[in-house]
Design a protein around this motif. Structure first.
Motif, mmCIF file in Angstrom:
data_model
loop_
_atom_site.group_PDB
_atom_site.id
_atom_site.type_symbol
_atom_site.label_atom_id
_atom_site.label_comp_id
_atom_site.label_asym_id
_atom_site.label_seq_id
_atom_site.Cartn_x
_atom_site.Cartn_y
_atom_site.Cartn_z
ATOM 1 N N THR A 123 0.849 -1.200 0.000
ATOM 2 C CA THR A 123 0.000 0.000 0.000
ATOM 3 C C THR A 123 0.879 1.243 0.000
ATOM 4 O O THR A 123 0.386 2.350 0.150
ATOM 5 N N TRP A 124 2.185 1.035 -0.159
ATOM 6 C CA TRP A 124 3.142 2.126 -0.188
ATOM 7 C C TRP A 124 3.281 2.599 -1.639
ATOM 8 O O TRP A 124 4.142 2.155 -2.376
ATOM 9 N N LEU A 125 2.392 3.507 -2.042
ATOM 10 C CA LEU A 125 2.332 3.969 -3.424
ATOM 11 C C LEU A 125 2.450 5.484 -3.482
ATOM 12 O O LEU A 125 1.923 6.184 -2.622
ATOM 13 N N LYS A 126 3.098 5.951 -4.505
ATOM 14 C CA LYS A 126 3.114 7.390 -4.781
ATOM 15 C C LYS A 126 2.256 7.609 -6.009
ATOM 16 O O LYS A 126 2.634 7.248 -7.122
ATOM 17 N N ASP A 127 1.085 8.175 -5.785
ATOM 18 C CA ASP A 127 0.121 8.405 -6.844
ATOM 19 C C ASP A 127 -0.202 9.899 -6.852
ATOM 20 O O ASP A 127 -0.781 10.401 -5.893
ATOM 21 N N PRO A 128 0.147 10.608 -7.931
ATOM 22 C CA PRO A 128 -0.100 12.054 -7.957
ATOM 23 C C PRO A 128 -1.580 12.413 -7.806
ATOM 24 O O PRO A 128 -1.904 13.480 -7.306
#
Length: 140
Positions: free
Chosen positions: A84-89
């Motif tokens: 769940t460690w996501l970088k989503d703009p």
């Protein structure tokens, strides 16, 4: 796999009006289930980190607004890792996963869909904006 078999294996359930003798499709590509959409991980444009094995009981990804109707991701042991460690703009991504066998997204109202082996991420869906209104999340 039939829906009944999948429900027996996972201990999850769906609403009574759904046909439990239907074959759950396994899709290799974009797919939606209510307010969620599953997309190829490459579209995220960034590599997530801190992966872990999907637990045997699966993982609830999101619940409906009233706290009901969870979307639950399940897989056979050892076939799926997630994060769940996501970088989503756009800040809509919920989880990413890589699977070597089909995984299943189960929802009480929608039944189940299978996701083919690959690398995927799940995000909330948004309704298109109309006029000056901001885009809103799709409610399930």
């Amino acid at each position: 796999m039939f829906l009944a078999e999948l429900l027996d294996r996972t201990g999850l359930d769906v609403l009574d009006h759904l046909d439990r003798q239907v074959t759950v499709p396994v899709i290799d590509g974009l797919q939606a289930q209510g307010d969620l959409i599953v997309l190829p991980l490459a579209l995220l444009g960034r590599q997530p980190r801190d992966w872990w094995e999907l637990p045997a009981e699966g993982r609830e990804l999101v619940r409906g607004e009233a706290g009901n109707n969870p979307h639950t991701l399940v897989a056979d042991r050892g076939t799926c890792r997630m994060t769940t460690w996501l970088k989503d703009p756009e800040q809509l991504a919920i989880a990413a996963f890589e699977n070597t066998a089909p995984v299943w997204l189960i929802h009480p109202e929608h039944g189940a869909t299978g996701i083919a082996p690959g690398a995927w991420f799940v995000r909330r869906q948004r309704e298109p904006a109309a006029g000056f209104r901001k885009p809103a999340l799709v409610a399930d």
